[in-house]
Design a protein around this motif. Structure first.
Motif, PDB file in Angstrom:
ATOM      1  N   UNK A   1       0.836  -1.183   0.000  1.00  0.00           N
ATOM      2  CA  UNK A   1       0.000   0.000   0.000  1.00  0.00           C
ATOM      3  C   UNK A   1       0.877   1.240   0.000  1.00  0.00           C
ATOM      4  N   UNK A   2       0.353   2.305  -0.626  1.00  0.00           N
ATOM      5  CA  UNK A   2       1.081   3.566  -0.621  1.00  0.00           C
ATOM      6  C   UNK A   2       0.117   4.743  -0.492  1.00  0.00           C
ATOM      7  N   UNK A   3       0.670   5.857  -0.062  1.00  0.00           N
ATOM      8  CA  UNK A   3      -0.067   7.116   0.025  1.00  0.00           C
ATOM      9  C   UNK A   3       0.510   8.041  -1.033  1.00  0.00           C
ATOM     10  N   UNK A   4      -0.361   8.570  -1.890  1.00  0.00           N
ATOM     11  CA  UNK A   4       0.063   9.494  -2.941  1.00  0.00           C
ATOM     12  C   UNK A   4      -0.666  10.819  -2.713  1.00  0.00           C
ATOM     13  N   UNK A   5       0.085  11.872  -2.522  1.00  0.00           N
ATOM     14  CA  UNK A   5      -0.476  13.208  -2.304  1.00  0.00           C
ATOM     15  C   UNK A   5      -0.191  14.036  -3.562  1.00  0.00           C
ATOM     16  N   UNK A   6      -1.229  14.562  -4.190  1.00  0.00           N
ATOM     17  CA  UNK A   6      -1.015  15.393  -5.383  1.00  0.00           C
ATOM     18  C   UNK A   6      -0.399  16.729  -4.956  1.00  0.00           C
ATOM     19  N   UNK A  78      -4.496   1.530  -2.420  1.00  0.00           N
ATOM     20  CA  UNK A  78      -3.627   2.678  -2.187  1.00  0.00           C
ATOM     21  C   UNK A  78      -4.512   3.891  -1.939  1.00  0.00           C
ATOM     22  N   UNK A  79      -3.994   4.853  -1.198  1.00  0.00           N
ATOM     23  CA  UNK A  79      -4.722   6.094  -0.952  1.00  0.00           C
ATOM     24  C   UNK A  79      -4.121   7.197  -1.812  1.00  0.00           C
ATOM     25  N   UNK A  80      -4.941   7.782  -2.672  1.00  0.00           N
ATOM     26  CA  UNK A  80      -4.541   8.940  -3.469  1.00  0.00           C
ATOM     27  C   UNK A  80      -5.333  10.132  -2.961  1.00  0.00           C
ATOM     28  N   UNK A  92     -10.520  11.892  -1.726  1.00  0.00           N
ATOM     29  CA  UNK A  92      -9.801  10.649  -1.490  1.00  0.00           C
ATOM     30  C   UNK A  92     -10.172   9.638  -2.562  1.00  0.00           C
ATOM     31  N   UNK A  93      -9.160   9.070  -3.176  1.00  0.00           N
ATOM     32  CA  UNK A  93      -9.384   8.021  -4.160  1.00  0.00           C
ATOM     33  C   UNK A  93      -8.695   6.758  -3.659  1.00  0.00           C
ATOM     34  N   UNK A  94      -9.394   5.649  -3.750  1.00  0.00           N
ATOM     35  CA  UNK A  94      -8.865   4.362  -3.295  1.00  0.00           C
ATOM     36  C   UNK A  94      -8.576   3.529  -4.545  1.00  0.00           C
ATOM     37  N   UNK A  95      -7.290   3.259  -4.765  1.00  0.00           N
ATOM     38  CA  UNK A  95      -6.847   2.637  -6.006  1.00  0.00           C
ATOM     39  C   UNK A  95      -6.267   1.264  -5.711  1.00  0.00           C
ATOM     40  N   UNK A  96      -6.821   0.254  -6.365  1.00  0.00           N
ATOM     41  CA  UNK A  96      -6.312  -1.100  -6.208  1.00  0.00           C
ATOM     42  C   UNK A  96      -5.048  -1.233  -7.051  1.00  0.00           C
ATOM     43  N   UNK A  97      -3.900  -1.581  -6.446  1.00  0.00           N
ATOM     44  CA  UNK A  97      -2.657  -1.686  -7.218  1.00  0.00           C
ATOM     45  C   UNK A  97      -2.666  -2.847  -8.185  1.00  0.00           C
TER      46      UNK A  97
END
Length: 97
Positions: A1-6, A78-80, A92-97
């Motif tokens: 899992x990862x956190x991505x901050x724009x 993942x949390x974007x 918040x966008x929840x993205x399946x890797x």
């Protein structure tokens, strides 16, 4: 899992919350609301020191993190974190890797 901050979300955190280098921001689970990954739960954030970090991301010296106790909420996503300029709020966008 990862956190991505724009970059736009980072700017919002700095301007609206007043975050600066050295600050720590925790994403945590709330027992009310709804999300695409967990019914009856939603995501919130608070500025506080970490205890048991499970996932983190650092931008401009700011640590964004999720505690181990809240990892279940993401169900492998993942949390974007993005900024919606039209609504003037985080998204918040929840993205399946």
């Amino acid at each position: 899992m990862e956190i991505v901050i724009s970059n736009q979300a980072l700017k919002w955190f700095k301007e609206d919350i007043g975050l600066t280098s050295g600050d720590t921001l925790r994403f945590y689970t709330q027992i009310y609301g709804n999300s695409p990954v967990q019914k009856g739960y939603s995501l919130a954030f608070t500025v506080e020191e970490p205890v048991k970090v499970a996932v983190s991301s650092q931008m401009d010296g700011i640590l964004f993190y999720i505690e181990a106790d809240d990892l279940w909420f993401f169900d492998g996503h993942d949390l974007h974190v993005e900024y919606d300029e039209k609504e003037d709020e985080l998204e918040y966008k929840y993205v399946k890797p």
